[in-house]
Design a protein around this motif. Structure first.
Motif, short mmCIF file in Angstrom:
data_model
loop_
_atom_site.label_atom_id
_atom_site.label_comp_id
_atom_site.label_asym_id
_atom_site.label_seq_id
_atom_site.Cartn_x
_atom_site.Cartn_y
_atom_site.Cartn_z
N ARG A 1 0.85 -1.19 0.00
CA ARG A 1 0.00 0.00 0.00
C ARG A 1 0.89 1.25 0.00
O ARG A 1 1.86 1.32 0.75
N SER B 1 -9.60 6.55 6.90
CA SER B 1 -10.29 7.17 5.78
C SER B 1 -10.91 8.49 6.23
O SER B 1 -11.51 8.57 7.30
N GLU C 1 -4.69 0.98 11.33
CA GLU C 1 -3.61 1.45 10.48
C GLU C 1 -4.14 2.31 9.34
O GLU C 1 -3.55 3.30 8.95
N TYR C 2 -5.27 1.91 8.79
CA TYR C 2 -5.87 2.60 7.65
C TYR C 2 -6.91 3.59 8.15
O TYR C 2 -7.84 3.22 8.86
N LYS D 1 -4.92 5.84 -1.60
CA LYS D 1 -4.64 4.87 -0.53
C LYS D 1 -4.85 3.43 -0.93
O LYS D 1 -4.61 2.52 -0.14
#
Length: 186
Positions: free
Chosen positions: A13, A73, A70-71, A110
């Motif tokens: 990523r 949005s 971790e991600y 992303k």
């Protein structure tokens, strides 16, 4: 109709630190503008609209701050902020457009890129998608978590994989690619 692939490789990523920082900065500046609107709004509707926008964005940011994910949005607060700016008069609608563009770009920025391999060739799931036939390639090798695509026009693409691949699967994939390349160049 969705295409079926023999192998799908997920690439690492991309680092979205800069995009996250810009999103946070835009949201913070929007919060400041909405606070100003809430204090000095000439119409009661503007006051309530600004307060609701402030509460929604601040609540979301607070929840994300304490999240261990971790991600992250920023789609929801970007839409809320864009709607808040649409209420403002004049050139402020341009800010709403910028926030809308950030909303649309977030997924692409992303998104972990994937490469699908089948009997016809390989396809990158980028926007726009890129496809290559086996006869465009001189060699394809997966080794130590890195995929190397060597094109016949001397272009080389090397990308790091998102996760480790077992030795057996690596060997199977390399044999598949080698077989497809030999079929095309025979």
């Amino acid at each position: 109709m969705k295409k079926e692939f023999d192998y799908v490789i997920t690439l690492r990523r991309p680092d979205a630190v800069l995009f996250n920082f810009i999103s946070q900065l835009m949201l913070f500046l929007s919060l400041l503008a909405f606070v100003y609107t809430a204090i000095y709004a000439p119409k009661p509707f503007g006051y309530y609209f600004a307060i609701i926008s402030i509460l929604l964005i601040a609540t979301w940011m607070y929840a994300r701050f304490f999240s261990k994910s971790e991600y992250v949005s920023y789609k929801i607060p970007l839409v809320i902020a864009a709607l808040g700016w649409l209420y403002e008069a004049g050139v402020y609608k341009l800010v709403a457009v910028l926030l809308g563009v950030a909303f649309l770009l977030e997924k692409q920025v992303k998104f972990a890129e994937e490469i699908g391999f089948d009997s016809e060739g390989l396809t990158f799931n980028s926007f726009p998608s890129k496809s290559y036939k086996w006869n465009d390639l001189a060699n394809v090798v997966l080794k130590d978590g890195i995929i190397t695509l060597d094109f016949r026009n001397n272009k080389i693409i090397q990308k790091e994989l998102d996760s480790d691949v077992s030795g057996d699967l690596e060997k199977e994939f390399n044999e598949f690619c080698s077989r497809k390349l030999k079929e095309q160049h025979a």
